[in-house]
Design a protein around this motif. Structure first.
Motif, PDB file in Angstrom:
ATOM      1  N   GLY A  44      -5.066  16.802  14.689  1.00 40.13           N
ATOM      2  CA  GLY A  44      -6.378  16.926  15.316  1.00 40.13           C
ATOM      3  C   GLY A  44      -6.713  18.364  15.676  1.00 40.13           C
ATOM      4  N   LYS A  47      -7.536  20.162  12.389  1.00 43.39           N
ATOM      5  CA  LYS A  47      -8.847  19.787  11.846  1.00 43.39           C
ATOM      6  C   LYS A  47     -10.000  20.146  12.775  1.00 43.39           C
ATOM      7  CE  LYS A  47      -9.490  17.716   8.528  1.00 43.39           C
ATOM      8  NZ  LYS A  47      -9.884  18.204   7.209  1.00 43.39           N
ATOM      9  N   TRP A  48      -9.717  20.648  13.959  1.00 38.39           N
ATOM     10  CA  TRP A  48     -10.741  20.922  14.951  1.00 38.39           C
ATOM     11  C   TRP A  48     -11.792  21.894  14.425  1.00 38.39           C
ATOM     12  CZ3 TRP A  48      -9.455  23.011  20.501  1.00 38.39           C
ATOM     13  CH2 TRP A  48     -10.588  22.928  21.291  1.00 38.39           C
ATOM     14  N   ARG A  51     -14.283  20.365  11.385  1.00 31.77           N
ATOM     15  CA  ARG A  51     -14.834  19.030  11.630  1.00 31.77           C
ATOM     16  C   ARG A  51     -16.247  18.860  11.098  1.00 31.77           C
ATOM     17  NH1 ARG A  51     -14.919  21.572  16.646  1.00 31.77           N
ATOM     18  NH2 ARG A  51     -16.951  21.539  17.678  1.00 31.77           N
ATOM     19  N   THR A  54     -19.614  16.906  12.811  1.00 30.52           N
ATOM     20  CA  THR A  54     -19.177  15.967  13.838  1.00 30.52           C
ATOM     21  C   THR A  54     -19.130  16.657  15.198  1.00 30.52           C
ATOM     22  OG1 THR A  54     -17.783  14.898  12.180  1.00 30.52           O
ATOM     23  CG2 THR A  54     -17.367  14.339  14.460  1.00 30.52           C
ATOM     24  N   HIS A  59     -15.053  13.785  17.691  1.00 27.96           N
ATOM     25  CA  HIS A  59     -13.785  14.176  17.070  1.00 27.96           C
ATOM     26  C   HIS A  59     -12.617  13.885  18.020  1.00 27.96           C
ATOM     27  CE1 HIS A  59     -10.903  16.474  14.755  1.00 27.96           C
ATOM     28  NE2 HIS A  59     -10.614  17.171  15.842  1.00 27.96           N
ATOM     29  N   HIS A  62     -11.968  10.132  18.276  1.00 27.64           N
ATOM     30  CA  HIS A  62     -11.266   9.620  17.093  1.00 27.64           C
ATOM     31  C   HIS A  62      -9.780   9.975  17.138  1.00 27.64           C
ATOM     32  CE1 HIS A  62     -15.159   9.385  14.476  1.00 27.64           C
ATOM     33  NE2 HIS A  62     -15.063   8.401  15.343  1.00 27.64           N
TER      34      HIS A  62
END
Length: 83
Positions: A44, A47-48, A51, A54, A59, A62
């Protein structure tokens, strides 16, 4: 009476490494759940920045749901394994 003291002190002779190994053997899915949680959090964070459109709150929700789902799944498998 001294034998009670000897028994209670014997549990303190164990160092942290051997205690961790013993606890992992007693409940093997706890370290698996912890490792999965850490992996999802690391993913996470990775991927921040990527994103896209989003929102950050979506985020984070999820990632939280994925991490909690992995931990609950590991706990459920652990309960089934121990029965």
């Amino acid at each position: 009476m001294s034998s009670d003291t000897d028994v209670s002190l014997s549990s303190y002779d164990e160092d942290q490494g051997s205690k961790l190994i013993r606890k992992a053997r007693e409940a093997p899915f706890v370290p698996i759940g912890t490792a999965g949680f850490a992996a999802i959090v690391a993913y996470g964070l990775y991927k921040w920045k990527n994103r896209g459109d989003t929102k950050m709150s979506v985020h984070l929700i999820h990632m939280r749901v994925a991490a909690q789902g992995f931990v609950v799944g590991a706990m459920t498998l652990g309960m089934g394994y121990s029965m």
